[in-house]
Design a protein around this motif. Structure first.
Motif, mmCIF file in Angstrom:
data_model
loop_
_atom_site.group_PDB
_atom_site.id
_atom_site.type_symbol
_atom_site.label_atom_id
_atom_site.label_comp_id
_atom_site.label_asym_id
_atom_site.label_seq_id
_atom_site.Cartn_x
_atom_site.Cartn_y
_atom_site.Cartn_z
ATOM 1 N N ILE A 102 0.841 -1.205 0.000
ATOM 2 C CA ILE A 102 0.000 0.000 0.000
ATOM 3 C C ILE A 102 0.873 1.250 0.000
ATOM 4 C CG2 ILE A 102 -1.658 1.314 1.360
ATOM 5 C CD1 ILE A 102 -2.872 -1.332 2.264
ATOM 6 N N LEU A 103 1.966 1.228 0.774
ATOM 7 C CA LEU A 103 2.875 2.371 0.792
ATOM 8 C C LEU A 103 3.576 2.556 -0.545
ATOM 9 C CD1 LEU A 103 4.483 1.962 4.341
ATOM 10 C CD2 LEU A 103 2.790 3.650 3.624
ATOM 11 N N LEU A 104 4.032 1.459 -1.144
ATOM 12 C CA LEU A 104 4.745 1.552 -2.417
ATOM 13 C C LEU A 104 3.826 1.910 -3.578
ATOM 14 C CD1 LEU A 104 7.187 -1.503 -2.185
ATOM 15 C CD2 LEU A 104 7.693 0.919 -1.833
ATOM 16 N N GLU A 199 -11.858 8.044 -5.276
ATOM 17 C CA GLU A 199 -12.312 9.423 -5.455
ATOM 18 C C GLU A 199 -13.777 9.564 -5.060
ATOM 19 O OE1 GLU A 199 -11.536 10.390 -9.474
ATOM 20 O OE2 GLU A 199 -9.341 10.353 -9.259
ATOM 21 N N ALA A 200 -14.588 8.581 -5.452
ATOM 22 C CA ALA A 200 -16.001 8.617 -5.063
ATOM 23 C C ALA A 200 -16.155 8.504 -3.554
ATOM 24 C CB ALA A 200 -16.756 7.489 -5.758
ATOM 25 N N PRO A 208 -9.246 7.938 4.966
ATOM 26 C CA PRO A 208 -8.382 6.838 4.499
ATOM 27 C C PRO A 208 -8.587 5.531 5.257
ATOM 28 C CG PRO A 208 -7.136 8.880 4.630
ATOM 29 C CD PRO A 208 -8.476 9.158 5.234
ATOM 30 N N TRP A 209 -8.837 5.620 6.556
ATOM 31 C CA TRP A 209 -9.050 4.413 7.348
ATOM 32 C C TRP A 209 -10.299 3.677 6.893
ATOM 33 C CZ3 TRP A 209 -6.261 1.343 10.153
ATOM 34 C CH2 TRP A 209 -6.834 0.477 11.075
ATOM 35 N N TRP A 213 -10.743 -0.228 4.930
ATOM 36 C CA TRP A 213 -11.579 -1.342 5.372
ATOM 37 C C TRP A 213 -12.727 -1.628 4.410
ATOM 38 C CZ3 TRP A 213 -10.120 -4.730 8.794
ATOM 39 C CH2 TRP A 213 -9.196 -4.364 9.783
ATOM 40 N N LYS A 214 -13.234 -0.608 3.738
ATOM 41 C CA LYS A 214 -14.398 -0.792 2.875
ATOM 42 C C LYS A 214 -14.035 -1.060 1.413
ATOM 43 C CE LYS A 214 -17.374 0.142 6.172
ATOM 44 N NZ LYS A 214 -18.326 -0.878 6.683
#
Length: 285
Positions: A102-104, A199-200, A208-209, A213-214
């Motif tokens: 996710i970071l990369l 974006e939506a 972001p959290w 999860w979603k």
């Protein structure tokens, strides 16, 4: 006339497909299927390598009974601690690889260099290199001895759980070093999720959290399963695996029986993973 031409064209496509897979099929039969079948056959025999050839004496299930019941310590003394350690190592690798992927995936300067850094150890390291690193104590965390954390863990956690935890910490660097393939798979999986979905979600007020999860985690579920399968197989065939080290070249029959018992345990482990994920996928539907 048209039907005959279609049938003929279909046969040609089948022949072409068969020719394309023929090299793989021949290689599989010669280098995988035959050795597997031969080792299974040896597990029921006493195998003696003599000058005149290989002599086999049929023993039936004797080797299996010896390993499982008569001398169970040969298997259980190494297997149970290893399974407990695997329960910690596998989630550690999966979670670490997912977070790094996710970071990369973020846009920042030097992203390609960091991606290469995480994957280079997989290219350059071999089984012997990793074994030598662990033998020299290069895979552990130096502060464990410096701050006497090992004795603290032993006193605070029961012996059955402290041993696998310490084993994980003592090879933590190597464990994370061997996470390159998982990082690449998660990175590929993350890029399959369209940015328009995020974006939506931001327009709807998701932080972001909540997006993780979603959106991210549900979208990465197939890749989590793929990485679990890869990690289990890779871990159970790791060079320092204590069960594999018990397979010797002096008793081919008994070693083959041990290998097949171990292979069955790996299949059961994978079966549990498939069962859990199938239940989770049904629950989501």
């Amino acid at each position: 006339m048209v039907s005959k031409r279609r049938l003929k064209a279909k046969d040609i496509r089948n022949i072409e497909g068969s020719l394309f897979i023929a090299p793989w099929l021949i290689g599989f039969l010669a280098f995988v299927a035959f050795p597997l079948g031969y080792s299974f056959y040896m597990s029921f025999n006493d195998v003696k390598v003599q000058a005149t050839g290989i002599r086999m004496v049929f023993r039936g299930l004797e080797h299996y009974k010896y390993i499982l019941f008569t001398n169970g310590g040969v298997l259980y003394e190494y297997l149970i601690p290893f399974l407990l350690e695997s329960m910690l190592v596998i989630p550690t690798i999966i979670i670490f690889a997912l977070l790094v992927a996710i970071l990369l995936n973020q846009k920042f300067r030097g992203r390609g260099i960091f991606r290469a850094i995480f994957f280079l150890p997989v290219i350059f390291s071999t089984g012997q290199v990793v074994t030598e690193f662990i033998t020299q104590g290069e895979g552990d965390l130096g502060f464990l001895d410096r701050y006497n954390i090992e004795s603290f863990v032993t006193d605070a956690i029961p012996g059955g759980l402290s041993a696998p935890l310490l084993a994980l910490l003592n090879s933590f660097v190597i464990v994370l070093w061997y996470s390159g393939v998982q990082v690449v798979l998660f990175l590929a999986g993350r890029q399959t999720i369209s940015s328009s979905i995020y974006e939506a979600a931001r327009i709807d007020g998701a932080n972001p959290w909540e997006s993780f999860w979603k959106i991210t985690l549900p979208g990465m579920t197939p890749f989590i399963l793929l990485n679990l399968i890869y990690t289990i197989v890779d871990l159970f065939t790791f060079p320092t695996n204590p069960v594999i080290s018990q397979v010797t070249s002096t008793d081919y029959g008994r070693s083959s029986a041990l290998a097949w018992i171990y292979f069955t345990i790996i299949l059961l482990f994978l079966g549990i993973v498939f069962f859990v994920f199938s239940r989770l996928s049904r629950a989501e539907k």
